[in-house]
Structures are given as structure tokens and as C-alpha cells.
Design a protein around this motif. Structure first.
Motif, mmCIF file in Angstrom:
data_model
loop_
_atom_site.group_PDB
_atom_site.id
_atom_site.type_symbol
_atom_site.label_atom_id
_atom_site.label_comp_id
_atom_site.label_asym_id
_atom_site.label_seq_id
_atom_site.Cartn_x
_atom_site.Cartn_y
_atom_site.Cartn_z
ATOM 1 N N LEU A 137 -7.648 17.447 4.115
ATOM 2 C CA LEU A 137 -8.019 18.400 3.007
ATOM 3 C C LEU A 137 -7.016 18.785 2.372
ATOM 4 N N GLY A 138 -6.389 18.151 1.280
ATOM 5 C CA GLY A 138 -5.068 19.478 0.134
ATOM 6 C C GLY A 138 -4.120 18.508 0.247
ATOM 7 N N GLU A 139 -4.496 17.147 0.643
ATOM 8 C CA GLU A 139 -4.002 15.539 0.939
ATOM 9 C C GLU A 139 -3.726 15.066 -0.656
ATOM 10 N N THR A 140 -2.367 14.633 -0.555
ATOM 11 C CA THR A 140 -2.935 13.128 -1.936
ATOM 12 C C THR A 140 -3.024 12.147 -1.526
ATOM 13 N N PHE A 141 -4.100 11.626 -1.332
ATOM 14 C CA PHE A 141 -4.476 10.394 -0.741
ATOM 15 C C PHE A 141 -4.173 8.775 -2.024
ATOM 16 N N CYS A 142 -3.221 8.084 -1.314
ATOM 17 C CA CYS A 142 -2.318 7.725 -2.305
ATOM 18 C C CYS A 142 -2.799 6.212 -1.862
ATOM 19 N N THR A 143 -2.893 4.943 -2.489
ATOM 20 C CA THR A 143 -3.481 3.219 -1.790
ATOM 21 C C THR A 143 -2.840 2.491 -2.617
ATOM 22 N N TYR A 144 -2.073 1.602 -2.374
ATOM 23 C CA TYR A 144 -1.990 0.809 -2.376
ATOM 24 C C TYR A 144 -2.824 -0.327 -2.639
ATOM 25 N N ILE A 145 -3.516 -1.265 -3.480
ATOM 26 C CA ILE A 145 -4.249 -2.548 -3.564
ATOM 27 C C ILE A 145 -3.938 -3.249 -3.954
ATOM 28 N N SER A 146 -3.765 -4.280 -3.711
ATOM 29 C CA SER A 146 -3.872 -5.775 -3.656
ATOM 30 C C SER A 146 -4.473 -7.369 -3.942
ATOM 31 N N ILE A 147 -4.983 -7.493 -4.603
ATOM 32 C CA ILE A 147 -6.487 -8.409 -4.544
ATOM 33 C C ILE A 147 -5.215 -9.938 -5.004
ATOM 34 N N ASN A 148 -6.010 -10.362 -4.366
ATOM 35 C CA ASN A 148 -5.038 -11.669 -3.791
ATOM 36 C C ASN A 148 -6.402 -12.852 -4.371
ATOM 37 N N ASN A 149 -5.456 -14.017 -4.759
ATOM 38 C CA ASN A 149 -6.354 -15.332 -5.786
ATOM 39 C C ASN A 149 -6.603 -16.289 -4.028
ATOM 40 N N SER A 150 -7.075 -16.671 -3.027
ATOM 41 C CA SER A 150 -7.307 -17.111 -2.405
ATOM 42 C C SER A 150 -7.802 -18.690 -2.287
#
Length: 473
Positions: free
Chosen positions: A100-113
Motif C-alpha cells: 500500500l502506498g507504492e506505485t504499481f508500474c507494469t510493462y505490458i506486451s501484446i504479441n501476435n504468435s
């Protein structure tokens, strides 16, 4: 819209973006001296002088070249080797602990397989909590035109974590497949938000001051460096931070004023206490039920500077109930002697021991040439009766209740036992005086002061006790 059945050309991959951690490798390392020498080697100066010749350093170690045979891999080549830090950093392999209190930072990649190009991709990323969903990304108005076979589309989303418990990162894609079919792909990534620290508070009121103690405990697995722990007082409160005296040089004090080092709270249960003194900054503070003191603003960083921030709820003090009739002691004598009227001392010069001589109080030092005197005069206790209602009250009777009749009172009234006061107008007050005598030595309390409204036949609560010191003579 429900998920489209069958295989999908696209797939989401998620990686949390956060500071890396240290790669700690702590094998058993030794110093060669410990293998060939005993504890008493340096007791013999001759043997100690021959030690460098008996254990010459290898050429590889002197030149700084690596040892390909790894025969020295368990030796301490430098003092820092004992720390176990290899100099490498490790990227997160999973979401890890999210607090709690942190910044949730996410790298998201959508791949075409697939082997075909997909077109008109609408991507959404949401944080789903127990009660609501928070939209982080939506490309409905500007869809991704296409993703070729083997290609990908990357983006980063951030979310300030403000609630505890289960969270779900929901990633969805709506796209046209290679055969022109419109498909819907949802994927879910769950994580738990934990509490990084706990704040325990204690509130104590001493006369006109209120003391607030805040104990902060670290519940994480890493050290927390507190950048700021500030108390924001409510309206009409002024605050002073109380700290222990620090014995340091003047230069060090000036450096600390410019560069304030953070306070370390160690991992796994470390604590730190903060103490604040609060006072009323306005005479209008006494409002019925307004016992809100304020709230704490807390910011911190972890080992590698990952920031965090929390704000507590409003901290409440002792309930402040406005009384219709309030009785206060305005002035108390400076000297209280056993079984004598309260006295006030006007001193010309005071030094050394003292003795009484009639109406004078003589102070003497061991040296007969140093002496001074002061005059003792009777001093009545000055009190104030305040009417805090919007209508006239009284007349009143004021007396010192005896409480338990079998128990000797420490403070009694000298003279008239019951004072009669006239009517007090609305929102006004009246002053009066009483003669008191102490019957016990030591620290005693003036308690049991009672007010009786003769017209309404109502007894008001006695005022809070006031401590005084009674001298034997």
C-alpha cells in the motif's frame, strides 16, 4: 462481452517495472592466513616477520588477472567480498510483494504468435478491485492499426495503490483475425496488496498541552528509509516536534540542517517513535465534540530508492465536551506550607537555605556574609466561573466537597465553607477567591470543587484536580 472461444492469435505478457534488487552470493570465504596460522602467531615477533615470505601472493592476484582454475574462488580477495555482494542486480521475475502506498508500474506486451496479420486492435487495461474497476488504458478512439505476424505492441501503465487486499489486472483485446473474424481476448493477472507498515498512536492530555506519540513499525522484508513523517494538525491546533537531545559538533549540526539524513526502520518489525506536542492556537477551539487532532503524512524509500507514501486517517484526541458551567483555577500561590493559609513570597534576593522568622523568610548560605530575605503574604486561590450557555444562570453556591467522610482531606477551606455567587449572564464569567489550607505534606490535589445552581437545583461536575506541593515548614 464474453471471451471468444477457440485459439487466439494474440496473447498478453506482463512484467512489473520496479527497481532491481541486489544479487547476494554468500558462500563460505576464508582468508589464507586463517588456514596456516594459529591465534597466537603474532605473539612471536620473529614468526610474524617471516609470514609474508611463507605465504607469497600469486602472480595472477598481483596483476589482477582472473584465475581460470578457480583455485582461489573461496579466498577473500578484498574486504568487500565478505559482504556477499557480487555487483550484479536482479530484475523481478514475478509481481513480488506489492505494498500500500507504492506505485504499481507494469510493462505490458501484446504479441501476435499466429502466421497472419491482425488488424484494428482495441486494447484495454483495468485494475479490478472488490468494489470497482479503474481504467488505466483504452485505445477505443485510436485502435492499433495492425500487428504483423511475430510482432508485438508494448505499453506501460501505472496505478497508485490505495487499497489493501486482492487486485486483478485485467487486459482485454478486441481485434480482427487473419480470416476477418472479430475476436475478444481477456486475460487476468492477480496480485495481493499488503500493508507495509503499521502506525500505533497514543494521546495524552497534560493541562493545556496534548501529547501525541506515533509508533511506526516496518512489516516489509526490506529496510525503509523515512523521508518524511509529518503531522498535519487540524484547525486551531499548533504543533511542536519533540526530539531527544543530540550531542554533536556545531559543524555537524549545520550539516544536518541542510542535509537531513533519513530515519532507518529495519526490515521485519523494526520500529521508530515520534512525539508531538499540540496546543490550542485559538480560544475558540472548545467546540462540542471537536476532538480531531490531525493526520500523519508518511513518505519513505526502500534500499534502491523505490518510493512509497501513506496518509493516516484523522487521529482523535480525548473527547472535548463543552460544559454549561466551567470552573477554572486562574492563580495558585507560589508557596504552600502545612496547616497554614496559602502564601505568596515576594523575594528580594534568594540564595542558600532558609528559615522562618515571624513574617520574614530568611535565606542563608554557609557563609554568614551572604543572606537575603523575602516577605510572606497570605494569598487566596483565584477562581473563575464561566457560563457557556446562551441564557443567564445562577445564583450559585460553591463549596469543597468532602468525598469519603472517613478519609482526611488533603486540602480544606479556611473560613466560610460555602460561597454564594450572584447570577452570571449568558456567555460571561465571574471571578472569586477562596482561602485554602493544606493538611498533608507532599504532592496533593485540589479536588472536589463543586458548583450548585440554586435556581435550577442542579449540581455541576467538579473541576479537574490541580496538583500542588505542600512543604512541612
Amino acid at each position: 462481452m464474453s471471451s471468444t472461444p477457440g485459439p487466439h492469435s494474440l496473447a498478453f505478457r506482463v512484467m512489473r517495472l520496479c527497481r532491481p534488487s541486489f544479487n547476494v552470493d554468500s558462500p563460505l570465504r576464508v582468508d589464507p592466513l586463517d588456514l596456516f596460522t594459529g591465534e597466537d602467531l603474532f605473539d612471536d615477533p620473529v614468526a610474524a616477520s617471516q609470514l609474508p615470505r611463507l605465504l607469497p601472493q600469486s602472480d595472477n592476484h598481483k596483476s589482477g588477472e582472473s584465475d581460470l582454475t578457480y583455485r582461489n574462488r573461496f579466498e577473500l580477495q578484498s574486504p568487500t567480498d565478505a559482504m556477499g555482494l557480487s555487483g550484479l542486480l536482479i530484475l523481478p521475475q514475478a509481481f513480488g510483494a506489492i505494498y500500500l502506498g507504492e506505485t504499481f508500474c507494469t510493462y505490458i506486451s501484446i504479441n501476435n504468435s499466429s502466421e497472419f496479420e491482425v488488424r484494428d486492435i482495441i486494447i484495454k487495461a483495468e485494475i479490478q478491485r472488490e468494489r470497482q474497476r479503474l481504467l488505466l488504458l483504452d485505445t477505443t478512439k485510436s485502435p492499433v492499426e495492425s500487428i504483423r505476424s511475430g510482432g508485438r505492441y508494448d505499453f506501460i501503465v501505472e496505478h497508485d495503490v490505495k487499497e489493501l487486499g486482492a487486485h486483478t489486472l485485467v487486459c482485454t483485446a478486441l481485434y480482427n483475425d487473419g480470416d476477418g473474424e472479430r475476436k475478444h481476448l481477456p486475460q487476468f493477472f492477480k496480485f495481493i496488496v499488503a500493508n507495509p507498515l503499521s502506525v500505533r498512536t497514543k494521546v495524552r492530555s497534560v493541562k493545556e498541552s496534548t501529547f501525541l506519540e506515533a509508533c511506526i513499525e516496518n512489516h516489509t522484508k526490506s529496510n525503509l528509509y523515512m523521508d518524511q513523517v509529518e503531522f498535519e494538525p487540524a484547525q486551531h491546533w499548533s504543533i511542536t516536534i519533540l526530539k531527544a537531545d543530540e550531542h554533536s559538533s556545531e559543524i555537524n549540526c549545520r550539516t544536518r540542517e541542510i542535509f537531513k539524513p533519513p530515519i532507518l526502520i529495519r526490515a521485519g518489525g523494526g520500529i521508530h517513535n515520534y512525539l508531538y506536542q499540540l496546543k490550542h492556537s485559538s480560544a475558540q477551539m472548545k467546540v462540542d465534540g471537536s476532538n480531531i487532532l490531525g493526520k500523519l503524512q508518511i513518505t519513505w524509500r526502500t534500499n534502491l530508492g523505490e518510493p512509497g507514501r501513506l496518509q493516516t486517517q484523522q487521529i482523535l484526541g480525548s473527547p472535548i465536551a463543552q460544559k454549561d458551567i466551567e470552573l477554572q483555577i486562574l492563580d495558585i500561590p507560589s508557596l504552600t506550607v502545612l496547616e497554614r493559609p496559602f502564601l505568596d513570597l515576594t523575594t528580594k534576593k534568594m540564595l542558600g537555605r532558609g528559615r522562618r522568622d515571624g513574617g520574614l523568610y530568611l535565606f542563608e548560605d554557609n557563609s554568614p556574609s551572604i543572606a537575603c530575605s523575602g516577605t510572606l503574604t497570605p494569598h487566596q486561590v483565584h477562581l473563575n466561573l464561566k457560563n457557556q450557555t446562551e441564557r443567564n444562570r445562577g445564583p450559585f453556591e460553591v463549596w469543597l466537597s468532602q468525598g469519603d467522610p472517613h478519609e482526611e482531606k488533603a486540602i480544606i477551606v479556611d473560613g466560610v465553607q460555602k460561597l454564594v455567587l450572584p447570577q452570571v449572564e449568558a456567555l460571561s464569567s465571574t471571578d472569586f477567591k477562596m482561602n485554602l489550607i493544606a493538611t498533608k505534606v507532599g504532592v496533593q490535589k485540589i479536588t472536589g470543587m463543586t458548583v450548585f445552581d440554586t435556581r435550577e437545583k442542579r449540581i455541576y461536575e467538579p473541576m479537574l484536580g490541580l496538583e500542588i506541593f505542600v512543604d512541612a515548614d
